[in-house]
Design an enzyme around this catalytic site. Sequence first.
Site, PDB file in Angstrom:
ATOM      1  CB  SER A   1      -3.906   4.237  -7.683  1.00 33.31           C
ATOM      2  OG  SER A   1      -3.272   4.306  -8.950  1.00 33.31           O
TER       3      SER A   1
ATOM      4  CE  LYS B   1      -0.371   1.559  -7.978  1.00 32.51           C
ATOM      5  NZ  LYS B   1      -1.668   1.977  -7.423  1.00 32.51           N
TER       6      LYS B   1
END
Length: 788
Positions: A681, A724
């Site tokens: 990511s 996140k």
Amino acid sequence: MQEQKVMTEMIKNIPAVALRGMTILPAMIVHFDISRKKSIKAIEQAMLKQQRLFVVAQRSMETEDPVMEDLYRVGTIVEIKQVVKLPKNILRVLAEGIQRAELTDLMEEDGYLEADVAIFAEEEPMDETTKEALLRSLKESFEVYCRVNGKMSKELIHQISEIRDLEKAAGQIAMNLPLYYETKQQVLEAADLQERCELLLTVMGREIDILQLRQELQEKVKQRIDKNQREYFMREQMKLIREELKEDNVNEADQFLEELSKLKASASVKEKIKKEIERYRNVGMNSGESPVIRGYIETLLDMPWDKASRDSRDIVKAREILEADHYGLEKVKERILEFLAVRILTKKGDSPILCLVGPPGTGKTSIAKSIARALDKKYVRISLGGVRDEAEIRGHRRTYIGAMPGRIANGLRMAGVKNPLMLLDEIDKLSSDYKGDTASAMLEVLDSEQNSKFRDHYVEIPLDLSEVLFIATANDVQGIPRPLLDRMEIIEITSYTENEKFHIAKEHLWGKQVEHNGLTPEQISISDSALRKVISGYTREAGVRSLERKLGDICRKAAREILETKKKSVRVTEESLKKYLGKVRYTIQELNDTNEVGIVRGLAWTSVGGDTLQIEVNIMPGKGDFCLTGQLGDVMKESAQAGISYIRSVSAQYNIPEEFFRKHDIHIHIPEGAVPKDGPSAGVTMATAMISAITGIPVRADVAMTGEITLRGRVLPIGGLKEKLLAAKNAGMKTVFVPAKNRADVEEISREIKKGLDIRYAETMEDILPGALVTALPEKKAPKKKKV
């Protein structure tokens, strides 16, 4: 059944009586008792009107005040022969059935029932051959019935055998057969004589079969009793012999047999246990096999073969329990209530296999306890963490010393019922070695098509696990083998927000710790600001386990303070928090004060929630080397390689000289250097940082991003988005770039987390760079024209 509708005569306003559990046929002379006031008055009126009365059976014996809809349509006109008064205002009436009639209307007059009835027309004459055949069949069937029944007098049998008239024979047989009133009502409603005779033949045939079966059963019971008596005498003799030999096995065997008689189990299971008990009885006390057999019998007798608890079907109560025990977790609560609703509607015991997946401390185990309480189920927890021996699941074979049942069979044994809630804790921590594959052993347990006959190696008799409600917990789906994962329904439990942690601490954890540490709410209290400070400054986790420990620390220190200083109460505030917990341990990595070149804030998922990562890139004169530091994993190294390849492929668009990559070294570093990092990511973050460092354009300090990059600059979707975004919000970020294919995931996240964040979706790097860089990238220069 076709009813004969041709009527010859109408009779109006004839007194009527509704009979309970009784039907009177024509030519029958019977006694019946009446006690209802309406019926008594109807009898009195009938005695004044030619002693004629219309009687009809009620459809239900419980109806106290019947109306026309409660009565059969066909009844009988009877002639009253005698009326006798009995105690308690009861009349006993002797009446003779005269003829069938159909009820056309029913009304109440002066406190009694009156009916309008229609007399059925005379039946058409029957063929003599048919009549004789029916007459002989009726007599033969009645004789067989009387012979099998054994309670009919010889005089009655002789009397009916002498009757030559078919209608009279049918009436006498119907009167003497002990039939239910509903069956007699069918005979009464039959359209003609032939149909009545055929119905009587059918009824007698069924009664003969029932009586013959009953005789067979009685004979079997008698034989069994004789056999048991014989066994009893022989057993008593063996008992006496064993007592003389001073062997105590017989006493224990008798106790086992007594327990077996009370055991709820199928005949095959009981037969197996009985064989083991007899084997134990015949083995001497000094035999080494004796304790092994005894332990096996005790295990079998403790198993809940057919014993089940009754589940709660109150969906409102279940909702209240789940709401009271847990804050948030809406998806989990909805799924449990859906399961309960389906179970109530279908009335089946089939249960789904749920798997709660989430970080430690998010309440997976406590949710299972609440579900058990909401459904009124027995609760059994089986810890699978570190289990590496297949025998732990399937049990050990009895040929080995120290053999015992597997954890599943032992869990059923502890629950005491065959339909408990069984929690399979830490199913992702199963491991395998030379002793067998434990995950494969779990496949049979969690397969609804196979677990109805789960075979434990120790128990040997198949166990029915189909009614067990299995709930598994795991920290990470990646640790669960794919075939095992396919058998479970995954429910994700994500990290808690600070607001959710605050509510959980205030409504659940604080009161629990106050009570556990011997305090009362009057002795200690804590301000809301102090609670929020504990959450943000002293804990760093996805769940609330560490938070609960910190609240326990506060309560223990406060308890000591109350005893030492003789204070009546303690108030914990944000200012006094340092006295109880020491200095603040964690600070949120806030956004940078200034926009900087080559520094980009990335977002990461960890086992304890989300976090932000500062990715730094430096460009130095050199020979084109590419350096990665910060303990990066293979996936992140490959993402960096893909990012630099993408930048080199589009360097002409950003006015980057062709020789730049040959004359400069690129160094990527991700603090903290001692912490291992890996995951798919960080590709777009590293690519943005490298473009910023190469072009010298600063990156906005309030921008964070996440996503994987391809060689062509496409942005691929990622996971852990809730954690996140939560980390980005806590760090004070204003704008967050996420992959466009994660749009559906963002829509499911609560508004509380998304509030204040400008979430932008990116399909390619071209969607990220204009919003992340402080100034626009220089436009591509037009190529120079070559001279010919």
